[in-house]
Write an enzyme that holds these catalytic residues in place. Structure first.
Site, PDB file in Angstrom:
ATOM      1  N   CYS A 122     -51.407  -5.525  71.622  1.00 11.13           N
ATOM      2  CA  CYS A 122     -51.206  -6.770  72.364  1.00 11.13           C
ATOM      3  C   CYS A 122     -52.063  -6.750  73.615  1.00 11.13           C
ATOM      4  CB  CYS A 122     -49.727  -6.960  72.725  1.00 11.13           C
ATOM      5  SG  CYS A 122     -49.410  -8.516  73.601  1.00 11.13           S
ATOM      6  N   LYS A 129     -48.282  -2.049  69.848  1.00 10.72           N
ATOM      7  CA  LYS A 129     -46.994  -2.594  69.431  1.00 10.72           C
ATOM      8  C   LYS A 129     -46.224  -1.582  68.570  1.00 10.72           C
ATOM      9  CE  LYS A 129     -48.389  -7.465  69.231  1.00 10.72           C
ATOM     10  NZ  LYS A 129     -48.520  -8.645  68.337  1.00 10.72           N
ATOM     11  N   HIS A 135     -45.028 -10.232  69.992  1.00 11.93           N
ATOM     12  CA  HIS A 135     -45.148 -10.898  71.291  1.00 11.93           C
ATOM     13  C   HIS A 135     -44.543 -12.289  71.212  1.00 11.93           C
ATOM     14  CE1 HIS A 135     -47.008 -11.506  75.288  1.00 11.93           C
ATOM     15  NE2 HIS A 135     -47.094 -12.772  74.903  1.00 11.93           N
ATOM     16  N   CYS A 136     -43.639 -12.604  72.138  1.00 18.41           N
ATOM     17  CA  CYS A 136     -43.034 -13.935  72.217  1.00 18.41           C
ATOM     18  C   CYS A 136     -43.785 -14.734  73.282  1.00 18.41           C
ATOM     19  CB  CYS A 136     -41.552 -13.847  72.560  1.00 18.41           C
ATOM     20  SG  CYS A 136     -40.766 -15.467  72.767  1.00 18.41           S
ATOM     21  N   CYS A 139     -41.239 -16.208  75.976  1.00 22.42           N
ATOM     22  CA  CYS A 139     -40.762 -15.218  76.951  1.00 22.42           C
ATOM     23  C   CYS A 139     -41.912 -14.504  77.654  1.00 22.42           C
ATOM     24  CB  CYS A 139     -39.880 -14.181  76.247  1.00 22.42           C
ATOM     25  SG  CYS A 139     -38.338 -14.848  75.580  1.00 22.42           S
ATOM     26  N   HIS A 149     -37.258 -16.777  68.593  1.00 22.05           N
ATOM     27  CA  HIS A 149     -36.806 -17.287  69.895  1.00 22.05           C
ATOM     28  C   HIS A 149     -35.870 -18.455  69.624  1.00 22.05           C
ATOM     29  CE1 HIS A 149     -37.174 -17.817  74.293  1.00 22.05           C
ATOM     30  NE2 HIS A 149     -36.877 -19.087  73.992  1.00 22.05           N
ATOM     31  N   CYS A 150     -34.635 -18.347  70.128  1.00 22.54           N
ATOM     32  CA  CYS A 150     -33.611 -19.348  69.838  1.00 22.54           C
ATOM     33  C   CYS A 150     -33.440 -20.287  71.032  1.00 22.54           C
ATOM     34  CB  CYS A 150     -32.281 -18.675  69.515  1.00 22.54           C
ATOM     35  SG  CYS A 150     -30.951 -19.845  69.155  1.00 22.54           S
TER      36      CYS A 150
END
Length: 330
Positions: A122, A129, A135-136, A139, A149-150
């Site tokens: 990343c 990783k 990776h989000c 976020c 992601h919720c």
């Protein structure tokens, strides 16, 4: 932070706030308008209130833990050291940069690869990783065993809170089912005019409609995640199979239903139904179905990792192989 950034951050909380307000309304409607105003049988009233509050506490507890448990990030050993970062930034040749990253990866227990067979790196977080880490972009961080992601909890669901998220879905389903089952009789009485109208009628009618709507919707979502747990896959891995040195394998982490469940919920069954930490491992290491010492002669590095990191004997099944190429995540 700029005004636009503050607005985006505030807007991100809108779905979670809506869900919280809906839960508060359902509590008021059930406790006050149904149990205290509509019900006349004292025994029925006590029974309904007792069961309702047990389920409600578990539902809110799991929701709170899903929302406010921070996503767990990779250990510092997966990040570039100051010296490696300086070497990497000063190295102008792409081949030289790849060699620096390859040297880093050889010291780490990573087994999964990119689709092209390269080491997963990343560039935004400056780290190699770990297996199942992604990776989000929302976020702005790499999350261990990221699932998705919720927006309903405004949080990234991953290793640190996946159990809590599953319990949140389960207790929300149970909450909706209990409300629908106990409200239905009084819904019919209000609908047919057996009970007089008024404010309570409105709340009881909508309690049934909303609870049934959420129950039907969440049944499919919860069923899907139960299937994922049984196969030991994340949502991301269900759409794109993890790639190992020998190629993609959708069942690479599948150890059998029993072991898969214990990996998420832990060995102590008495803790399974409570939103407390009990998952196995630390999110960096995952046993693999097809990987063994006989088939992977490159495990000599594991001893070096254990000596450097102090990994206990419980992680002896988490293997890795050194990297031969590197692909940068941009």
């Amino acid at each position: 932070m700029s005004l636009a950034g503050l607005c985006r951050r505030g807007w991100a909380w809108a779905p979670a706030l809506l869900l919280a307000l809906l839960a508060l309304w359902s509590y008021y409607a059930y406790v006050v308008e149904l149990c205290l105003v509509t019900l006349t049988n004292s025994l029925e009233k006590v029974a309904y209130l007792t069961v309702f509050h047990v389920i409600f506490v578990l539902f809110v507890w799991a929701y709170w833990k899903s929302t406010f448990t921070p996503p767990q990030q990779p250990d510092k050993k997966f990040h570039m050291s100051y010296a490696d970062k300086e070497r990497y930034e000063n190295e102008e040749r792409p081949e030289g940069q790849r060699q620096i990253l390859a040297e880093m990866a050889r010291k780490l227990p990573v087994s999964t690869r990119t689709g092209s067979g390269a080491i997963r790196f990343c560039d935004r977080c400056q780290l190699i990783k770990p297996d199942r880490c992604h990776h989000c972009s929302i976020c702005a961080m790499c999350v261990l065993k990221m699932d998705h992601h919720c927006p309903w909890v405004n949080n990234c669901i991953g290793f640190s809170n996946y159990k809590f998220f599953l319990l949140f879905l389960a207790y929300t389903l149970l909450y909706c089912m209990f409300i629908a089952a106990t409200v239905f009789k009084y819904f019919l009485k209000y609908w047919t005019g057996e009970l007089s109208g008024g404010r309570s009628k409105f709340h009881v009618l909508f309690l049934l409609i909303v609870s049934v709507m959420f129950f039907v919707t969440l049944t499919f979502l919860f069923g899907y995640h139960c299937w994922l747990v049984s196969q030991n896959r994340s949502t991301l891995e269900a759409f794109s199979a993890p790639v190992f040195p020998n190629g993609p394998d959708k069942n690479g982490f599948n150890l059998g239903v029993g072991k898969n469940i214990r990996q998420v919920f832990g060995e102590k069954k008495r803790l399974w139904f409570f939103p407390v930490v009990s998952s196995q491992g630390d999110g960096h290491f995952f046993p693999m179905r097809t990987l063994s010492e006989a088939r992977n002669p490159l495990l000599a590095n594991e001893e070096q990792w254990e000596e450097d990191d102090g990994v206990d004997d419980n992680h002896h099944d988490y293997h890795h192989s050194p990297s031969l190429s590197v692909e940068i995540d941009t």
